[in-house]
Design a protein around this motif. Structure first.
Motif, PDB file in Angstrom:
ATOM      1  N   ILE A  48      -9.782   5.396  12.604  1.00 34.14           N
ATOM      2  CA  ILE A  48      -8.345   5.704  12.584  1.00 34.14           C
ATOM      3  C   ILE A  48      -7.812   5.615  14.004  1.00 34.14           C
ATOM      4  O   ILE A  48      -8.404   6.169  14.935  1.00 34.14           O
ATOM      5  CB  ILE A  48      -8.107   7.119  12.020  1.00 34.14           C
ATOM      6  N   ARG A  49      -6.730   4.887  14.161  1.00 37.62           N
ATOM      7  CA  ARG A  49      -6.110   4.800  15.483  1.00 37.62           C
ATOM      8  C   ARG A  49      -4.596   4.912  15.336  1.00 37.62           C
ATOM      9  O   ARG A  49      -4.021   4.471  14.330  1.00 37.62           O
ATOM     10  CB  ARG A  49      -6.513   3.534  16.200  1.00 37.62           C
ATOM     11  N   PRO A  50      -3.956   5.482  16.326  1.00 35.77           N
ATOM     12  CA  PRO A  50      -2.502   5.636  16.254  1.00 35.77           C
ATOM     13  C   PRO A  50      -1.785   4.297  16.466  1.00 35.77           C
ATOM     14  O   PRO A  50      -2.278   3.423  17.162  1.00 35.77           O
ATOM     15  CB  PRO A  50      -2.180   6.598  17.394  1.00 35.77           C
ATOM     16  N   VAL A  51      -0.648   4.168  15.829  1.00 37.38           N
ATOM     17  CA  VAL A  51       0.216   3.010  16.042  1.00 37.38           C
ATOM     18  C   VAL A  51       1.338   3.511  16.953  1.00 37.38           C
ATOM     19  O   VAL A  51       2.118   4.374  16.567  1.00 37.38           O
ATOM     20  CB  VAL A  51       0.808   2.498  14.712  1.00 37.38           C
ATOM     21  N   ALA A  52       1.362   3.027  18.158  1.00 38.30           N
ATOM     22  CA  ALA A  52       2.316   3.540  19.143  1.00 38.30           C
ATOM     23  C   ALA A  52       3.752   3.099  18.842  1.00 38.30           C
ATOM     24  O   ALA A  52       4.685   3.895  18.960  1.00 38.30           O
ATOM     25  CB  ALA A  52       1.911   3.102  20.540  1.00 38.30           C
ATOM     26  N   PHE A  53       3.935   1.827  18.469  1.00 39.28           N
ATOM     27  CA  PHE A  53       5.285   1.283  18.287  1.00 39.28           C
ATOM     28  C   PHE A  53       5.380   0.462  17.012  1.00 39.28           C
ATOM     29  O   PHE A  53       4.414  -0.169  16.595  1.00 39.28           O
ATOM     30  CB  PHE A  53       5.669   0.380  19.465  1.00 39.28           C
ATOM     31  N   ARG A  54       6.546   0.449  16.420  1.00 40.25           N
ATOM     32  CA  ARG A  54       6.879  -0.427  15.293  1.00 40.25           C
ATOM     33  C   ARG A  54       8.217  -1.100  15.626  1.00 40.25           C
ATOM     34  O   ARG A  54       9.109  -0.463  16.161  1.00 40.25           O
ATOM     35  CB  ARG A  54       7.044   0.365  13.997  1.00 40.25           C
ATOM     36  N   PRO A  55       8.354  -2.377  15.278  1.00 42.98           N
ATOM     37  CA  PRO A  55       9.602  -3.078  15.591  1.00 42.98           C
ATOM     38  C   PRO A  55      10.673  -2.869  14.519  1.00 42.98           C
ATOM     39  O   PRO A  55      11.167  -3.815  13.910  1.00 42.98           O
ATOM     40  CB  PRO A  55       9.164  -4.541  15.655  1.00 42.98           C
ATOM     41  N   ASN A  56      11.065  -1.614  14.289  1.00 43.49           N
ATOM     42  CA  ASN A  56      12.056  -1.363  13.239  1.00 43.49           C
ATOM     43  C   ASN A  56      13.236  -0.519  13.726  1.00 43.49           C
ATOM     44  O   ASN A  56      13.951   0.060  12.945  1.00 43.49           O
ATOM     45  CB  ASN A  56      11.382  -0.697  12.038  1.00 43.49           C
ATOM     46  N   GLY A  57      13.440  -0.488  15.020  1.00 42.26           N
ATOM     47  CA  GLY A  57      14.545   0.303  15.559  1.00 42.26           C
ATOM     48  C   GLY A  57      15.838  -0.501  15.676  1.00 42.26           C
ATOM     49  O   GLY A  57      15.856  -1.715  15.511  1.00 42.26           O
TER      50      GLY A  57
END
Length: 87
Positions: A48-57
């Motif tokens: 399990i690893r964190p997802v820092a950013f998503r391109p949905n802003g």
């Protein structure tokens, strides 16, 4: 880079007195698919690893710039500018 970005601007110049003018410029910018932080996690190779950013802003900014210009008169010249903006 953000996709769907658009910048719109328009303005007018007003002559107030001889060699004294006022420029008014309004602007608006909108962008979609801007990276933003997230608390999401994903599983990669069983870990399990964190997802820092998503391109949905989304981003919006708009404002007004005022520019008072004095061309050489009475031995003086100068510019005074002020920008009001919100982002």
């Amino acid at each position: 880079a953000a996709r769907g970005a658009g910048l719109r601007a328009g303005g007018v110049e007003l002559g107030l007195l001889d060699r004294l003018s006022l420029d008014l410029t309004g602007f608006y910018r909108f962008a979609e698919n801007v990276p933003r932080t997230t608390g999401d996690v994903e599983v990669v190779d069983g870990k399990i690893r964190p997802v820092a950013f998503r391109p949905n802003g989304q981003q919006r900014s708009y404002g007004l710039e005022l520019l008072l210009k004095l061309e050489k008169r009475w031995g003086l010249y100068g510019w005074v500018a002020y920008t009001l903006s919100r982002s």
